[in-house]
Design a protein around this motif. Structure first.
Motif, PDB file in Angstrom:
ATOM      1  N   TRP A 126       0.850  -1.200   0.000  1.00  0.00           N
ATOM      2  CA  TRP A 126       0.000   0.000   0.000  1.00  0.00           C
ATOM      3  C   TRP A 126       0.882   1.245   0.000  1.00  0.00           C
ATOM      4  O   TRP A 126       1.332   1.713   1.038  1.00  0.00           O
ATOM      5  N   THR A 127       1.100   1.795  -1.182  1.00  0.00           N
ATOM      6  CA  THR A 127       2.017   2.931  -1.313  1.00  0.00           C
ATOM      7  C   THR A 127       1.307   4.212  -1.734  1.00  0.00           C
ATOM      8  O   THR A 127       1.934   5.269  -1.796  1.00  0.00           O
ATOM      9  N   TRP A 128       0.028   4.161  -2.043  1.00  0.00           N
ATOM     10  CA  TRP A 128      -0.682   5.315  -2.581  1.00  0.00           C
ATOM     11  C   TRP A 128      -1.460   6.033  -1.481  1.00  0.00           C
ATOM     12  O   TRP A 128      -1.720   5.489  -0.405  1.00  0.00           O
ATOM     13  N   GLU A 129      -1.886   7.235  -1.798  1.00  0.00           N
ATOM     14  CA  GLU A 129      -2.791   7.991  -0.928  1.00  0.00           C
ATOM     15  C   GLU A 129      -3.975   8.516  -1.732  1.00  0.00           C
ATOM     16  O   GLU A 129      -5.120   8.292  -1.384  1.00  0.00           O
ATOM     17  N   THR A 130      -3.716   9.192  -2.835  1.00  0.00           N
ATOM     18  CA  THR A 130      -4.785   9.788  -3.635  1.00  0.00           C
ATOM     19  C   THR A 130      -5.328   8.787  -4.652  1.00  0.00           C
ATOM     20  O   THR A 130      -4.708   7.760  -4.935  1.00  0.00           O
TER      21      THR A 130
END
Length: 572
Positions: A126-130
């Protein structure tokens, strides 16, 4: 011209609904470049004599947001001729998401969609935010099929409002931020925006998910932002908790559809649960009336009942009872030893009388398996085949002179993979047929990727072709293929897909007209971390092509990962 691939001698059912015709199909650089008598050389040729050549099937209602991170094949959908899916339905998504909230998002997906948290922990980097970052991540992942996605309301609300999202009305600032994020997502490639008003959608704390807290004013603001860009589909899970609530939901949805003119999609669901439930005919007429008034609206339908699924390897209706709970915590070998003990069996049968009585509260497949009521054995089927003609547990109990619980114990001891089906929505085949026959209802509601050990809708495409076409004769093959391909491609505005046509992407499925059918589901422990799920494959599919590459042959993956991200109009 030298082709990359030529499919020779097949019966082409092109997705338009017109009669089949014999033709070769020439493919170059991922696209169909020639249909007819193809004479050029080819790097590879597939003999399709005796096979149907159709567009790849499209499934617009899935929850494969987490699964795409660890499963490059797109199972179980890929085994049923599906080449394109749309995920992030009903407001449930993994983006946007702040790093501190990842565990909560995972727990919510587990609570509502039965996606195991241990699988997500083990399988997601899990490397994303948007939302744009998540879409870019999916673009980089290896994919055997194509994926489109919505930006989800519950995820968005949590991202903007934090814990307030679960209890408070959005402020003006909150709504402005959500509207801006949806526009950003549309420009990045989102297919649209999804939400849910469904009473069955609850958090791990048994409270409404964030989208259900939102007032309609908030949804109006977001759909208004989509209308400003003239882009995006609005998909929403309906509130079918009772007839009056369902009517109120539909009335408010019509206002939105007529005001903003964006395409609106919701599940057309007939059920006997709840007070004064609405039938499918009411809902399809409502869609017709909305379209006649100037709205753009589609229903999403299943091709079979939506079921709670029970088995010895997953859930049984009795697991909530203390004596059963103790037994079910044991290794399978020990469970079976005790189930064979007459004294233990008597205790387990007697315990069934203490189950919660049935009530009129609408339950989805999740609650029906984790918080079940005393079974209606006349509506609980011991699955022997996939043709909707299985015996009920009540019928077997009467024939054997046994208590229904004893019947289930005996069947499960004789076959570890014995599955029991409890229809909970669209219970009647005739209800399903009425919904499917409607021209504005899409055959697409699989929930694939969700309810992984509770429901199994991923076979809806092969079920339509084997049951409704071949066994019942309710549709011609040409009509059914059109519903699974062109109709869905048109509704989701997937340009260049859904037809066997020159210039279109070579998403194709080759199958036996009289052999295609789903297999029986089984429970397997093949998720990351060894988590369990229902697996259902299919027979009679020779090959599935995705963007010109042969992704599956005879049910086996080839290792070709030619899938792509399907993007909305503003990005594509």
């Amino acid at each position: 011209m030298t082709f990359d691939l030529v499919i020779r001698g097949g019966g082409v059912v092109d997705g338009s609904g017109k009669p089949r015709f014999g033709a070769d199909v020439g493919i170059k650089d991922g696209r169909i470049v020639e249909i007819g008598r193809v004479s050029g050389a080819a790097a590879r040729t597939i003999d399709a004599d005796g096979l149907i050549v159709a567009p790849g099937f499209i499934d617009g209602h899935t929850h494969m947001d987490a699964q795409v991170a660890w499963d490059p094949l797109g199972t179980c959908s890929c085994w049923h001729g599906v080449t394109s899916v749309v995920m992030s339905n009903c407001g449930f998504a993994l983006a946007p998401c702040k790093p501190a909230d990842r565990e909560w998002y995972a727990r919510c997906l587990s609570a509502v969609e039965d996606i195991p948290t241990e699988a997500m922990a083990a399988g997601i980097d899990w490397t994303w935010e948007t939302f744009p970052e998540y879409l870019a991540t999916v673009e980089r992942l290896p994919k055997a099929i194509n994926y489109g996605m919505y930006i989800g309301h519950s995820a968005l609300r949590m991202y903007v409002m934090g814990k307030r999202a679960l209890s408070e009305k959005a402020t003006e600032e909150d709504m402005s931020r959500m509207a801006a994020a949806v526009q950003e997502a549309l420009k990045a490639g989102a297919m649209g925006f999804s939400s849910s008003r469904a009473s069955t959608h609850v958090t791990p704390d048994d409270t409404p998910v964030a989208s259900r807290i939102a007032e309609w004013e908030e949804i109006d603001r977001i759909i208004g932002a989509m209308a400003e860009l003239d882009a995006g589909i609005f998909q929403v899970g309906p509130d079918i908790g009772s007839g009056p609530r369902h009517r109120a939901f539909l009335d408010r949805l019509r206002q939105l559809a007529l005001q903003f003119k964006r395409p609106v999609m919701f599940g057309v669901l007939a059920t006997k649960q709840g007070d004064d439930p609405l039938g499918g005919a009411y809902q399809t007429k409502y869609i017709d009336d909305t379209v006649a008034a100037g709205g753009r609206m589609f229903g999403q339908g299943t091709t079979k009942s939506i079921n709670a699924i029970f088995s010895l390897k997953s859930y049984l209706p009795f697991d909530v009872l203390p004596g059963w709970r103790e037994l079910r915590a044991l290794p399978m070998v020990e469970q079976k030893r005790r189930l064979a003990d007459p004294a233990v069996r008597r205790e387990l049968v007697a315990a069934e009388s203490k189950m919660k009585p049935r009530d009129n509260v609408v339950q989805g497949g999740g609650a029906a398996t984790t918080d079940p009521r005393k079974p209606d054995y006349a509506n609980l089927f011991a699955m022997k085949d996939v043709d909707w003609d299985d015996p009920t547990v009540a019928e077997l109990a009467q024939a054997r002179g046994q208590h229904p619980v004893e019947v289930m114990i005996d069947l499960s001891l004789a076959n570890d993979d014995q599955v029991y089906i409890q229809p909970i929505v669209n219970e009647s085949p005739e209800d399903v047929l009425g919904i499917l026959k409607h021209p504005r209802t899409l055959a697409t509601f699989s929930d694939s990727g969700a309810h992984v050990c509770q429901e199994m809708g991923s076979s809806l495409q092969t079920h339509l072709l084997s049951y409704w076409v071949r066994k019942r004769g309710a549709f011609t093959l040409e009509q059914a293929v059109k519903k699974l391909t062109h109709d869905n491609a048109k509704a989701w505005e997937l340009k260049g897909r859904g037809l066997v046509r020159e210039g279109y992407q070579a998403d194709l499925v080759l199958f036996e007209e009289n052999g295609i059918r789903p297999c029986l589901p089984t429970v397997e422990r093949d998720l990351p971390g060894g988590a369990r799920r229902l697996v259902q494959k299919a027979k009679g599919i020779k090959a599935t092509l995705v963007n010109g590459a042969v992704a599956f042959e005879d049910g086996e993956a080839t290792g070709a990962y030619a899938g792509t991200v399907l993007k909305g109009r503003l990005a594509s």
